[in-house]
Design a protein around this motif. Structure first.
Motif, PDB file in Angstrom:
ATOM      1  N   PHE A 324    -114.590  81.685 -13.006  1.00  0.00           N
ATOM      2  CA  PHE A 324    -114.270  82.124 -11.649  1.00  0.00           C
ATOM      3  C   PHE A 324    -115.085  81.364 -10.606  1.00  0.00           C
ATOM      4  O   PHE A 324    -114.612  81.119  -9.493  1.00  0.00           O
ATOM      5  CB  PHE A 324    -114.507  83.632 -11.515  1.00  0.00           C
ATOM      6  CG  PHE A 324    -113.383  84.452 -12.064  1.00  0.00           C
ATOM      7  CD1 PHE A 324    -113.348  84.782 -13.407  1.00  0.00           C
ATOM      8  CD2 PHE A 324    -112.358  84.879 -11.254  1.00  0.00           C
ATOM      9  CE1 PHE A 324    -112.303  85.529 -13.931  1.00  0.00           C
ATOM     10  CE2 PHE A 324    -111.311  85.632 -11.765  1.00  0.00           C
ATOM     11  CZ  PHE A 324    -111.280  85.955 -13.112  1.00  0.00           C
ATOM     12  N   THR A 325    -116.306  80.976 -10.963  1.00  0.00           N
ATOM     13  CA  THR A 325    -117.111  80.158 -10.058  1.00  0.00           C
ATOM     14  C   THR A 325    -116.463  78.794  -9.820  1.00  0.00           C
ATOM     15  O   THR A 325    -116.531  78.236  -8.723  1.00  0.00           O
ATOM     16  CB  THR A 325    -118.518  79.965 -10.644  1.00  0.00           C
ATOM     17  OG1 THR A 325    -119.154  81.236 -10.751  1.00  0.00           O
ATOM     18  CG2 THR A 325    -119.360  79.061  -9.763  1.00  0.00           C
ATOM     19  N   SER A 326    -115.793  78.261 -10.851  1.00  0.00           N
ATOM     20  CA  SER A 326    -115.177  76.931 -10.755  1.00  0.00           C
ATOM     21  C   SER A 326    -113.932  76.930  -9.894  1.00  0.00           C
ATOM     22  O   SER A 326    -113.635  75.932  -9.229  1.00  0.00           O
ATOM     23  CB  SER A 326    -114.846  76.408 -12.159  1.00  0.00           C
ATOM     24  OG  SER A 326    -116.007  76.326 -12.959  1.00  0.00           O
ATOM     25  N   PHE A 327    -113.181  78.046  -9.886  1.00  0.00           N
ATOM     26  CA  PHE A 327    -111.883  78.048  -9.204  1.00  0.00           C
ATOM     27  C   PHE A 327    -111.824  78.985  -8.008  1.00  0.00           C
ATOM     28  O   PHE A 327    -110.842  78.954  -7.264  1.00  0.00           O
ATOM     29  CB  PHE A 327    -110.776  78.439 -10.191  1.00  0.00           C
ATOM     30  CG  PHE A 327    -110.705  77.541 -11.389  1.00  0.00           C
ATOM     31  CD1 PHE A 327    -110.354  76.211 -11.259  1.00  0.00           C
ATOM     32  CD2 PHE A 327    -111.013  78.011 -12.649  1.00  0.00           C
ATOM     33  CE1 PHE A 327    -110.303  75.382 -12.354  1.00  0.00           C
ATOM     34  CE2 PHE A 327    -110.955  77.187 -13.759  1.00  0.00           C
ATOM     35  CZ  PHE A 327    -110.608  75.868 -13.605  1.00  0.00           C
ATOM     36  N   GLY A 328    -112.842  79.830  -7.835  1.00  0.00           N
ATOM     37  CA  GLY A 328    -112.820  80.764  -6.716  1.00  0.00           C
ATOM     38  C   GLY A 328    -113.279  80.133  -5.413  1.00  0.00           C
ATOM     39  O   GLY A 328    -113.931  79.085  -5.396  1.00  0.00           O
ATOM     40  N   ARG A 329    -112.938  80.801  -4.318  1.00  0.00           N
ATOM     41  CA  ARG A 329    -113.309  80.290  -2.999  1.00  0.00           C
ATOM     42  C   ARG A 329    -114.637  80.872  -2.501  1.00  0.00           C
ATOM     43  O   ARG A 329    -115.169  80.405  -1.509  1.00  0.00           O
ATOM     44  CB  ARG A 329    -112.206  80.626  -1.993  1.00  0.00           C
ATOM     45  CG  ARG A 329    -110.883  79.942  -2.269  1.00  0.00           C
ATOM     46  CD  ARG A 329    -109.979  80.052  -1.055  1.00  0.00           C
ATOM     47  NE  ARG A 329    -109.702  81.439  -0.718  1.00  0.00           N
ATOM     48  CZ  ARG A 329    -108.628  82.108  -1.115  1.00  0.00           C
ATOM     49  NH1 ARG A 329    -107.734  81.510  -1.880  1.00  0.00           N
ATOM     50  NH2 ARG A 329    -108.436  83.362  -0.758  1.00  0.00           N
TER      51      ARG A 329
END
Length: 612
Positions: A324-329
């Motif tokens: 989620f850190t890689s793809f979240g805003r």
């Protein structure tokens, strides 16, 4: 196998500072607050401290949910320094605190809360360093971190508590030495492209804004963590002490399961971190329940699988946070706190709930039934959601392929149309070029024909001039012309009289005596058998002489030019002038050079045009 090993070594070289850093933070937390896992969690002192920490994170999430602000790298590093110093102080204080004094229980609990909060923030920092990485690197990182941590915790459990806390304090401070190497490698793992596969990273990339997917993931992890919290205090909520064999069995079991999952991920098993890991967690939970039932007076046997389940749940929580850190805003700390609240908060709530519920019921069968139902429910929620996500992913991929095929067909049609238009333009251009070439060729042919006609005319004129030279044979009484040539001779004479070549009008052309040079009139020694020298018309004589004066020709070169203009070959010229053919050739070559001409035809043309 060699390629897989090379890829493994390459990834370890990239993230080893982050790996060592998070292993130090996790080991220090286990040593300071969990007693190096000589027993399962100590209820209030461990899960209670984690519950308060998760409550703090939950409040922070409510505040941060209203903004998308991302912390700068400088702020994050200062936060790590502050958390490290705070955790080291709390761990050192716990080492010096007398754990046997009941009056200090509140202080020990407060220090445990501070240590748990600070070391959790330290782990957030190391997880943040893995943002943007691929699924294989993320899975390899979390499993290797737990393997290293378990391998360190196991021997520490045999040391005195004071020594354990001192080592824990040193591990906390060791993180500061890893910040520099980690900052140099920050972002290097992001250079590896994500692979299109049925992995959690694929689903997270496509469905990170899908509320149903997020709720299903949170519910599945929360339910399994809830089961883990119940099992860690089974059946009455009190900690389960390990024996020496079960402690070794727990360490080996945790390392073996993590190594197996890491190996499967590296071998590119697509569903390992979705369906596979949930199946593994449910098998561990169900196996722990079976062992608790099979050995009712030896809870530590079942606790081996319980602690292994806790390791796998924690590793999966870290993996999901990285995804989620890689793809979240939002800021990585936002997703890290969310994962902590769902995973460890649910576990702490279950443990606290068990402490209050069991004294009221005392029914082990009821607890087993509840745990079994929760395991089944978590399996249904998570697996069904992943299957739906995979189906949606496949549908989306099929739609993209159809759209791509349609776009390619449209491009092909446009390309065909452009090709046809280009062919039409090429045909028109070719027709125009053909017409231009035909017209040019016709003009060239016409010019060539005109040149041939002119050459023919000049050749006829030269032949006529030659006949005029030789016509003296017909004019002489000693050499009358044959009957069939007299008409031509008469015509030649008439032509000469009209052009002014003869000395007097209407009279036959005067001939020079035989044996004289045709231009100079000098005597030439001839035998009685030698043929008579041809006589040249006055007009041709004048033109050759003028040409010789113009181009500074010698007398001999003028003689050679005269015979050469009459059509004599070089050999014939040599015979007429009593010179060798080589000498005649040399004279002709010099004539060409002085006059700037290159052929007999050009000489004839020049003589024909000279003076006209």
């Amino acid at each position: 196998m060699g390629a897989m090993l090379a890829g493994l070594i390459s990834r370890l070289k990239t993230f080893w500072p982050m790996l060592v850093g998070i292993a130090c933070a996790r080991t220090a937390l286990v040593v300071a607050c969990y007693g190096s896992y000589t027993a399962t969690d100590d209820g209030i002192f461990t899960d209670g401290a984690m519950l308060i920490t998760c409550l703090i994170f939950a409040v922070s999430l409510l505040v941060l949910a209203r903004t998308n602000r991302v912390l700068s790298d400088t702020a994050v590093q200062w936060m790590l320094v502050g958390s490290t110093v705070l955790a080291a102080a709390a761990t050192a204080a716990l080492a010096l605190l007398d754990s046997t004094d009941p009056t200090l229980t509140g202080v020990a609990f407060a220090l445990s809360v501070v240590s748990t909060l600070a070391l959790s923030l330290c782990m957030f920092y190391w997880l943040r360093c893995l943002r943007g990485t691929d699924e294989v690197t993320a899975a390899l990182f979390v499993f290797c971190a737990f393997i290293v941590s378990v391998a360190i915790v196991y021997p520490l459990g045999y040391l005195p508590p004071l020594v354990q806390n001192i080592i824990g304090t040193a591990l906390v401070l060791a993180q500061l030495a890893l910040v520099g190497p980690a900052s140099l490698r920050d972002g290097l793992a992001a250079s590896r492209a994500h692979r299109r596969a049925r992995t959690f990273f694929t689903f997270a990339r496509s469905h990170i804004q899908d509320g149903r997917f997020l709720v299903a993931c949170a519910a599945g992890m929360g339910l399994l963590s809830f089961v883990d919290g119940f099992l860690r205090g089974y059946p009455d909520g009190l900690p389960i002490a390990f024996t020496a064999p079960t402690r070794l069995a727990y360490a080996l079991s945790a390392i073996a399961v993590c190594a197996l999952l890491a190996f499967l991920v590296v071998r590119r098993r697509e569903r390992v971190m979705t369906v596979g890991i949930f199946v593994a967690m449910q098998v561990l939970a169900a196996g722990a329940l079976v062992l608790f039932g099979a050995f009712p007076f030896h809870w530590e046997i079942g606790a081996v699988l319980v602690n292994t389940l806790n390791i796998v749940i924690c590793a999966y929580c870290w993996y999901v946070i990285i995804a989620f850190t890689s793809f979240g805003r939002r800021d990585p700390y936002f997703y890290a706190m969310g994962g902590w609240v769902i995973c460890f908060g649910a576990r702490s709530v279950a443990r606290m709930l068990l402490l209050g519920v069991y004294p009221l019921t005392g029914n082990d069968l009821l607890i087993n039934s509840v745990l079994g139902a929760l395991i089944l429910l978590s399996a249904q929620v998570v697996l069904v959601q992943f299957l739906l996500a995979e189906h949606r992913e496949g549908t989306t991929a099929a739609e993209k392929r159809d759209a791509q095929v349609e776009a390619e067909l449209q491009q092909a049609e446009e390309q065909v149309a452009r090709t046809q238009q280009a062919l039409a333009e090429a045909e028109a251009a070719l027709g125009a070029i053909t017409r231009d070439a035909a017209e040019h060729e016709a003009a060239r042919v016409a010019k060539a024909v005109a040149a041939v006609q002119e050459a023919a005319f000049e050749a006829v004129a030269a032949a006529q001039a030659q006949r005029c030279v030789r016509c003296t044979e017909g004019c002489s009484p000693e050499h009358p012309l044959p009957q069939n040539l007299r008409a031509a001779g008469g015509a030649t004479a008439a032509t000469s009289s009209h052009t002014g070549d003869s000395p007097s009008a209407g009279a036959p052309a005067a001939a020079k005596p035989i044996g004289m040079s045709p231009l100079t009139g000098s005597a030439r020694a001839t035998s009685s058998e030698a043929p008579a020298a041809p006589m040249i018309s006055e007009s041709l004589h004048e033109r050759v002489r003028a040409m010789g004066e113009q181009f500074l020709l010698t007398d001999r070169e003028v003689d050679v030019l005269t015979f050469y203009a009459l059509g004599y070959t070089q050999k014939k010229v040599a015979e007429e002038l009593s010179i060798t053919p080589a000498t005649a050739h040399s004279h002709i070559k010099r004539i060409y050079g002085k006059c700037g001409l290159h052929s007999r035809q050009e000489i004839l043309e020049y003589l024909a045009n000279y003076g006209s």
